[in-house]
Scaffold this active site. Structure first.
Site, PDB file in Angstrom:
ATOM      1  N   CYS A 192       6.636   2.702 -28.857  1.00 41.59           N
ATOM      2  CA  CYS A 192       7.806   2.606 -27.981  1.00 41.59           C
ATOM      3  C   CYS A 192       8.828   1.653 -28.582  1.00 41.59           C
ATOM      4  CB  CYS A 192       7.390   2.119 -26.593  1.00 41.59           C
ATOM      5  SG  CYS A 192       6.594   3.394 -25.606  1.00 41.59           S
ATOM      6  N   CYS A 346      12.084  -4.944 -42.387  1.00 41.72           N
ATOM      7  CA  CYS A 346      12.295  -4.503 -41.007  1.00 41.72           C
ATOM      8  C   CYS A 346      11.718  -5.597 -40.111  1.00 41.72           C
ATOM      9  CB  CYS A 346      11.661  -3.141 -40.762  1.00 41.72           C
ATOM     10  SG  CYS A 346       9.872  -3.120 -40.951  1.00 41.72           S
TER      11      CYS A 346
END
Lengths: 388, 75
Positions: A192, A346
């Protein structure tokens, strides 16, 4: 025979009045709900509506399993927790909120990660389990434990705008393994956090799970056994597909080959094939090494492949980092210099590892992954950066 | 050649054909359809034809309604 309300106090008689008048519930059904013991695995997006609605409905004992703490990024959908609970354990936060919703409910806290070593023991005291977990090993583990103990497993899962709901009750229909025979390769399915999820989606899906759990307790209606309900929030549509039971299923089939729990991290490929940041053949650089390179005569090009909102939270712009979100990379390849080494980062190093692999596959050799990503840089080099 | 209705769910939505319909060669099975669409192997976890679970070797017929699902695991 007159209805028997003797098991309810005056407060409960008022609290459950709208249930008492339903023919499918009545005092007998409400007594079953009061006597029910339901385990909710995960106190997150799905677990929030599940726990709140089951508590409000008067489920006598609710077990809550979670090992995590409440994070600010949870609050957009995890309505069980509030701003004042930030940093607290989700189980403690859930317990407080559930008791506020209905003090007649006994909440059993399981502050742990469900594993093969504890799952059967935890599940033992419950009639059924509702799955609000966010990872595949836990889903397979919970399914197998429920099959082994002959208990229904109310399944729910969400992704962006879509959700799935089903009831796996192996005596009558398929189990989760009949549906997903093999787990997806590690890292293939975005979480998610990576893919996003509309805040109301787990509200819809979790509420349906709570409804199915109540129906199972009451013995009312037709539970979603042998059917998968697919909710599409963008189209606002519900579809149903029929799920066959796999007679050759290793867990619930006619001749099961697996009669005990296994190592589900291993089963889901999380150990034999390490996730990209740990792969030996992936060129990686530690935060300390990167700091030295950046201070040297030929600093590398620093590429941030996170989403723009993540950049806004914190970034390595002061080190010369350039933001090109992963989804825009193909279109903006021209912005990456070919003559300089490139270091990609990231949030934690998973997405950037995929980018490093993709860039190398396109012939760019001097590309490295920042091991541990932005968070490792914040931990080891620049503690002033905000964590998320 | 059979015309089928195709719906790709969740992360596979980019593979949906215009108007949700496509023509496939005679004797195309589900594995062949996935290959025709260019979906990387392993990304399709569930396949349904006319609302029922189906295997890769199921051959498609005129008017079939096909649903392709990726694994969904968020909570």
């Amino acid at each position: 025979m007159a209805p028997d309300f003797s098991g309810f106090g005056r407060q409960e008689l008022v609290r459950y009045a709208r249930h008492f008048v339903l023919p499918e519930v009545g005092p007998e059904g409400q007594a079953r709900v009061k006597g029910a013991r339901v385990l909710v695995v995960g106190a997150g997006g799905l677990g929030s509506p599940v726990a709140l609605y089951l508590a409000a409905a008067g489920v006598g004992t609710l077990g809550i399993v979670d090992h995590d703490v409440v994070d600010l990024s949870n609050l957009q959908r995890q309505v069980l927790h509030g701003t004042s609970s930030l940093g607290r354990s989700k189980v403690a936060s859930a317990r407080e909120r559930i008791r506020e919703a209905n003090p007649h409910v006994e909440v059993v806290s399981h502050q742990l990660r469900l594993t093969s070593a504890n799952a059967l023991e935890v599940l033992e005291g419950y009639d059924l389990a509702v799955d609000g977990s966010d990872n595949f090993p836990t889903r397979y583990l919970l399914n197998d434990a429920c099959v082994l103990q002959g208990k229904p497993y109310v399944y729910g899962a969400v992704d962006r705008w879509e959700g799935h709901v089903s009831v796996f009750a192996a005596q009558e229909g398929p189990c989760y393994r009949c549906l997903f025979r093999e787990p997806p390769p590690p890292g293939m399915v975005p979480t998610c956090a990576e893919a996003g999820v509309l805040g109301t989606l787990p509200g819809v899906v979790g509420t349906l799970q709570a409804m199915e759990a109540l129906k199972l307790v009451l013995g009312a209606g037709d539970p979603l056994v042998g059917r998968l309900l697919v909710f599409d929030g963008l189209a606002l549509s519900f579809r149903q597909v029929h799920l066959p039971r796999n007679r050759e299923c290793p867990v619930c089939g006619d001749e099961p080959t697996q009669t005990a729990l296994v190592d589900y991290d291993l089963f889901c490929g999380l150990e034999p094939e390490p996730s990209p940041p740990e792969r030996e053949d992936l060129p990686q650089i530690a935060p300390g090494e990167l700091r030295e390179l950046l201070a040297g005569p030929s600093p590398p090009f620093l590429l941030d492949v996170r989403e723009p909102y993540e950049w806004e939270i914190g970034n390595l712009g002061d080190q010369g980092a350039v933001l090109i979100p992963m989804g825009e990379l193909q279109r903006r390849m021209g912005e990456i210099p070919r003559q300089r080494p490139v270091v990609v980062y990231c949030h934690v190093g998973v997405r950037s590892a995929l980018v490093v692999e993709a860039l190398r596959a396109q012939g760019m050799d001097g590309v490295w992954n920042l091991r541990g990503g932005y968070l490792a840089w914040a931990d080891e080099v620049d503690p002033s950066l905000p964590r998320y | 050649m059979p015309v089928i209705t195709l719906k790709c769910y969740a992360t596979l939505a980019a593979y949906n054909p215009p108007k949700g319909e496509m023509t496939v060669p005679e004797s195309t099975n589900l594995a062949g359809l996935v290959e025709m669409l260019g979906i990387p192997p392993g990304e399709v976890k569930l396949m349904f034809v006319n609302g029922r679970g189906a295997r890769q070797d199921q051959v498609l017929s005129e008017g079939d309604r096909v649903g392709l699902f990726p694994p969904v695991g968020g909570g």
